[in-house]
Design a protein around this motif. Structure first.
Motif, PDB file in Angstrom:
ATOM      1  N   ASP A   9      11.029 -43.589  41.571  1.00  0.00           N
ATOM      2  CA  ASP A   9      10.879 -42.256  42.144  1.00  0.00           C
ATOM      3  C   ASP A   9       9.529 -42.164  42.853  1.00  0.00           C
TER       4      ASP A   9
ATOM      5  N   SER B 239       8.060 -38.623  43.619  1.00  0.00           N
ATOM      6  CA  SER B 239       7.421 -37.988  42.465  1.00  0.00           C
ATOM      7  C   SER B 239       6.037 -38.596  42.217  1.00  0.00           C
TER       8      SER B 239
ATOM      9  N   ARG C  37       3.644 -37.126  44.703  1.00  0.00           N
ATOM     10  CA  ARG C  37       3.282 -35.744  44.345  1.00  0.00           C
ATOM     11  C   ARG C  37       2.268 -35.733  43.201  1.00  0.00           C
ATOM     12  N   GLN C  38       2.522 -36.564  42.192  1.00  0.00           N
ATOM     13  CA  GLN C  38       1.596 -36.616  41.057  1.00  0.00           C
ATOM     14  C   GLN C  38       0.217 -37.079  41.504  1.00  0.00           C
TER      15      GLN C  38
END
Length: 65
Positions: A50, A53, A56-57
């Motif tokens: 992913d 994700s 984004r993190q």
């Protein structure tokens, strides 16, 4: 085959058995470690699949710092 030769053979076989048992223990220990490593890698694969994700993190962490 006389008794002395039989005793010698018996002792040799006993030593061989002990070596095989030690090798079996070593292999079993290695197998457990490899299974744990495979599990860890499976978990990491799920995480790294992913990418959105992860990005984004990463961005969120950058904003916090």
């Amino acid at each position: 085959m006389d008794m002395v030769a039989m005793d010698t053979d018996h002792e040799k076989l006993r030593e061989d058995l002990e070596k095989v048992e030690q090798l079996e223990d070593k292999i079993n220990t290695e197998l457990v470690m490899l299974r744990e490593k495979i599990h860890t890698m499976d978990v990491e694969l799920i995480t790294f699949r992913d990418l959105d994700s992860l990005r984004r993190q990463s961005e969120q962490k950058k904003q916090v710092h």
